[in-house]
Write an enzyme that holds these catalytic residues in place. Structure first.
Site, PDB file in Angstrom:
ATOM      1  CB  SER A 237      -0.861  -0.055   0.896  1.00  0.00           C
ATOM      2  OG  SER A 237      -0.232   0.102   2.285  1.00  0.00           O
TER       3      SER A 237
ATOM      4  CB  SER B  62     -13.906  11.870 -27.394  1.00  0.00           C
ATOM      5  OG  SER B  62     -15.079  11.273 -27.994  1.00  0.00           O
TER       6      SER B  62
ATOM      7  NE  ARG C 262     -17.712   5.492 -30.810  1.00  0.00           N
ATOM      8  CZ  ARG C 262     -17.682   6.293 -29.537  1.00  0.00           C
ATOM      9  NH1 ARG C 262     -16.561   6.629 -29.491  1.00  0.00           N
ATOM     10  NH2 ARG C 262     -18.885   5.528 -28.547  1.00  0.00           N
TER      11      ARG C 262
ATOM     12  NE  ARG D  12      -0.861  -3.181  -3.064  1.00  0.00           N
ATOM     13  CZ  ARG D  12      -1.240  -3.522  -2.632  1.00  0.00           C
ATOM     14  NH1 ARG D  12      -2.209  -2.244  -1.477  1.00  0.00           N
ATOM     15  NH2 ARG D  12      -1.477  -4.038  -1.376  1.00  0.00           N
TER      16      ARG D  12
ATOM     17  CG  HIS E 202      -1.614  -6.368 -10.952  1.00  0.00           C
ATOM     18  ND1 HIS E 202      -1.537  -7.802 -10.438  1.00  0.00           N
ATOM     19  CD2 HIS E 202      -3.105  -6.222 -11.434  1.00  0.00           C
ATOM     20  CE1 HIS E 202      -2.787  -7.637 -10.310  1.00  0.00           C
ATOM     21  NE2 HIS E 202      -3.279  -7.377 -11.609  1.00  0.00           N
TER      22      HIS E 202
ATOM     23  NE  ARG F 254      -3.598  -7.023 -19.558  1.00  0.00           N
ATOM     24  CZ  ARG F 254      -4.366  -7.248 -19.691  1.00  0.00           C
ATOM     25  NH1 ARG F 254      -4.653  -8.624 -20.418  1.00  0.00           N
ATOM     26  NH2 ARG F 254      -5.905  -6.868 -19.062  1.00  0.00           N
TER      27      ARG F 254
HETATM   28  C1  LIG Z   1      -3.328 -12.925 -20.309  1.00  0.00           C
HETATM   29  C2  LIG Z   1      -4.713 -12.190 -19.976  1.00  0.00           C
HETATM   30  C3  LIG Z   1      -5.867 -13.014 -20.702  1.00  0.00           C
HETATM   31  C4  LIG Z   1      -7.240 -12.467 -20.131  1.00  0.00           C
HETATM   32  N1  LIG Z   1      -8.408 -13.417 -20.923  1.00  0.00           N
HETATM   33  C5  LIG Z   1      -9.561 -12.698 -20.264  1.00  0.00           C
HETATM   34  C6  LIG Z   1     -10.422 -13.282 -21.089  1.00  0.00           C
HETATM   35  O1  LIG Z   1     -10.277 -14.237 -21.656  1.00  0.00           O
HETATM   36  N2  LIG Z   1     -11.982 -11.996 -20.403  1.00  0.00           N
HETATM   37  C7  LIG Z   1     -11.743 -11.439 -19.872  1.00  0.00           C
HETATM   38  O2  LIG Z   1     -12.920 -10.581 -19.006  1.00  0.00           O
HETATM   39  N3  LIG Z   1     -11.161 -10.516 -19.329  1.00  0.00           N
HETATM   40  C8  LIG Z   1      -9.307 -11.214 -19.318  1.00  0.00           C
HETATM   41  N4  LIG Z   1      -8.286 -10.483 -19.014  1.00  0.00           N
HETATM   42  C9  LIG Z   1      -8.288  -9.339 -18.292  1.00  0.00           C
HETATM   43  C10 LIG Z   1      -8.189  -9.709 -16.495  1.00  0.00           C
HETATM   44  O3  LIG Z   1      -9.473 -11.309 -16.418  1.00  0.00           O
HETATM   45  C11 LIG Z   1      -8.413  -9.000 -16.267  1.00  0.00           C
HETATM   46  O4  LIG Z   1      -9.655  -8.125 -15.980  1.00  0.00           O
HETATM   47  C12 LIG Z   1      -7.412  -7.814 -15.982  1.00  0.00           C
HETATM   48  O5  LIG Z   1      -6.271  -8.310 -16.320  1.00  0.00           O
HETATM   49  C13 LIG Z   1      -7.258  -6.784 -14.572  1.00  0.00           C
HETATM   50  O6  LIG Z   1      -6.732  -7.002 -13.628  1.00  0.00           O
HETATM   51  P1  LIG Z   1      -7.129  -7.710 -12.591  1.00  0.00           P
HETATM   52  O7  LIG Z   1      -8.062  -7.867 -12.622  1.00  0.00           O
HETATM   53  O8  LIG Z   1      -5.910  -7.979 -12.090  1.00  0.00           O
HETATM   54  O9  LIG Z   1      -7.962  -6.143 -12.423  1.00  0.00           O
HETATM   55  P2  LIG Z   1      -6.909  -3.986 -11.439  1.00  0.00           P
HETATM   56  O10 LIG Z   1      -7.353  -3.317 -12.206  1.00  0.00           O
HETATM   57  O11 LIG Z   1      -5.342  -4.386 -12.009  1.00  0.00           O
HETATM   58  O12 LIG Z   1      -6.816  -4.687 -10.520  1.00  0.00           O
HETATM   59  C14 LIG Z   1      -5.577  -4.856  -9.853  1.00  0.00           C
HETATM   60  C15 LIG Z   1      -6.377  -5.970  -8.351  1.00  0.00           C
HETATM   61  O13 LIG Z   1      -7.202  -5.331  -7.687  1.00  0.00           O
HETATM   62  C16 LIG Z   1      -8.008  -5.989  -6.631  1.00  0.00           C
HETATM   63  N5  LIG Z   1      -9.186  -5.581  -6.999  1.00  0.00           N
HETATM   64  C17 LIG Z   1      -8.769  -4.662  -8.033  1.00  0.00           C
HETATM   65  N6  LIG Z   1     -10.654  -4.318  -8.325  1.00  0.00           N
HETATM   66  C18 LIG Z   1     -11.063  -4.509  -6.881  1.00  0.00           C
HETATM   67  C19 LIG Z   1     -12.708  -5.780  -7.057  1.00  0.00           C
HETATM   68  N7  LIG Z   1     -13.317  -4.984  -7.301  1.00  0.00           N
HETATM   69  N8  LIG Z   1     -13.260  -6.504  -5.929  1.00  0.00           N
HETATM   70  C20 LIG Z   1     -12.221  -6.506  -5.290  1.00  0.00           C
HETATM   71  N9  LIG Z   1     -10.638  -6.747  -5.593  1.00  0.00           N
HETATM   72  C21 LIG Z   1     -10.117  -6.183  -7.253  1.00  0.00           C
HETATM   73  C22 LIG Z   1      -7.765  -7.573  -6.477  1.00  0.00           C
HETATM   74  O14 LIG Z   1      -6.319  -7.873  -6.495  1.00  0.00           O
HETATM   75  C23 LIG Z   1      -6.666  -6.895  -8.371  1.00  0.00           C
HETATM   76  O15 LIG Z   1      -6.137  -8.440  -8.544  1.00  0.00           O
HETATM   77  C24 LIG Z   1      -6.915 -11.555 -19.210  1.00  0.00           C
HETATM   78  C25 LIG Z   1      -6.051 -10.839 -19.024  1.00  0.00           C
HETATM   79  C26 LIG Z   1      -4.667 -11.012 -19.267  1.00  0.00           C
HETATM   80  C27 LIG Z   1      -3.467 -10.768 -18.433  1.00  0.00           C
END
Ligand SMILES: Cc1cc2nc3c(=O)[nH]c(=O)nc-3n(C[C@H](O)[C@H](O)[C@H](O)COP(=O)(O)OP(=O)(O)OC[C@H]3O[C@@H](n4cnc5c(N)ncnc54)[C@H](O)[C@@H]3O)c2cc1C
Length: 219
Positions: free
Chosen positions: A36, A71, A142, A160, A164, A169
């Site tokens: 944090s 936009s 568009r 942080r 992540h 990515r």
């Molecule tokens: C290789 C790969 C393949 C993927 N394929 C798909 C797919 O097929 N379909 C699809 O829809 N998405 C896909 N994604 C996207 C993935 O599911 C995530 O939405 C995206 O990587 C964002 O990461 P995150 O969820 O860790 O969110 P971030 O916003 O980066 O959040 C960081 C961290 O904060 C915490 N956090 C954030 N928001 C919340 C919340 N609301 N509640 C609790 N904790 C929270 C979690 O610990 C999270 O890991 C893919 C991603 C990758 C890297």
């Protein structure tokens, strides 16, 4: 560093502002998962020459990031640019098909914009302001644009969130365009403030090229 020290009121002469100690201090933060405190430091980056499919994946990262993106309702057709995927580059036929596709998309966009302008004029006369007309036209025109359309974006993220992002990515499993951006951004941010990214390593393999591995991915 100050934020972490504040938690323990740990500002003694052995601890504060010692460059030799701060490197180790941050390693302690990373290894103990005290992530944090990394949220106090932010980086802003301008991303251009990147596609709409890239930014669609980018904006899935909700925590700790704020994007401002061009936009497509406001910005008109003449400013459209397109991004050639690395897979097309160097392949004569795929490059040619890309150019044919984007010229056709731009033409279709112009056709739709012209037709919609006419239709809205007939329907609304002068009731729509210039901006309202532009948005009403562009927001529909568009629809014919491909994922290859450029989507310039300014992204603010805390350390942080960036870490992540690099973990998710920059990984072998990430899509190649976003992985390439992650690797470039890590190089840039690491050059500015290596202490935050000291455990991030850029590795290479013949199948995927450059990718990122973190020693402490769960901070
Ligand atoms: C290789 C790969 C393949 C993927 N394929 C798909 C797919 O097929 N379909 C699809 O829809 N998405 C896909 N994604 C996207 C993935 O599911 C995530 O939405 C995206 O990587 C964002 O990461 P995150 O969820 O860790 O969110 P971030 O916003 O980066 O959040 C960081 C961290 O904060 C915490 N956090 C954030 N928001 C919340 C919340 N609301 N509640 C609790 N904790 C929270 C979690 O610990 C999270 O890991 C893919 C991603 C990758 C890297």
């Amino acid at each position: 560093m100050t934020a972490g020290q504040l938690c323990y009121m740990s500002f003694g002469p052995q601890r504060s502002h010692r460059a030799d100690k701060s490197w180790k201090y941050f390693e302690n933060i990373l290894s103990s998962g005290h992530g944090s405190v990394l949220e106090h430091a932010n980086f802003n980056v301008l991303l251009y020459g990147c596609s709409r499919s890239f930014t669609h994946e980018l904006v899935r990262h909700r925590a700790g990031f704020s994007p401002s993106q061009v936009s497509q309702r406001y910005v008109d057709g003449p400013k459209l640019r397109f991004v050639m995927r690395p897979e097309w580059q160097g392949d004569e036929e795929l490059e040619e098909r890309f150019f044919t596709r984007i010229v056709a998309a731009a033409k279709e966009y112009d056709f739709l914009a012209e037709r919609l302008t006419k239709k809205h004029r007939e329907k609304f006369g002068d009731a729509l302001s210039k901006t309202e007309m532009r948005k009403a036209v562009n927001q529909a025109a568009r629809a014919c644009l491909p994922n290859e359309t450029e989507a310039p974006t300014i992204l603010t993220g805390n350390v942080r969130a960036w870490r992540h992002f690099f973990n998710m990515r920059g990984s072998l499993y990430a899509e190649p365009e976003i992985r390439a951006v992650a690797v470039r951004l890590l190089r840039i941010l690491d050059n500015q403030h290596p202490i935050f990214f000291q455990d991030c390593e850029i590795q290479h393999d013949t199948l995927h090229g450059a990718h990122i591995v973190l020693k402490y991915p769960k901070v």
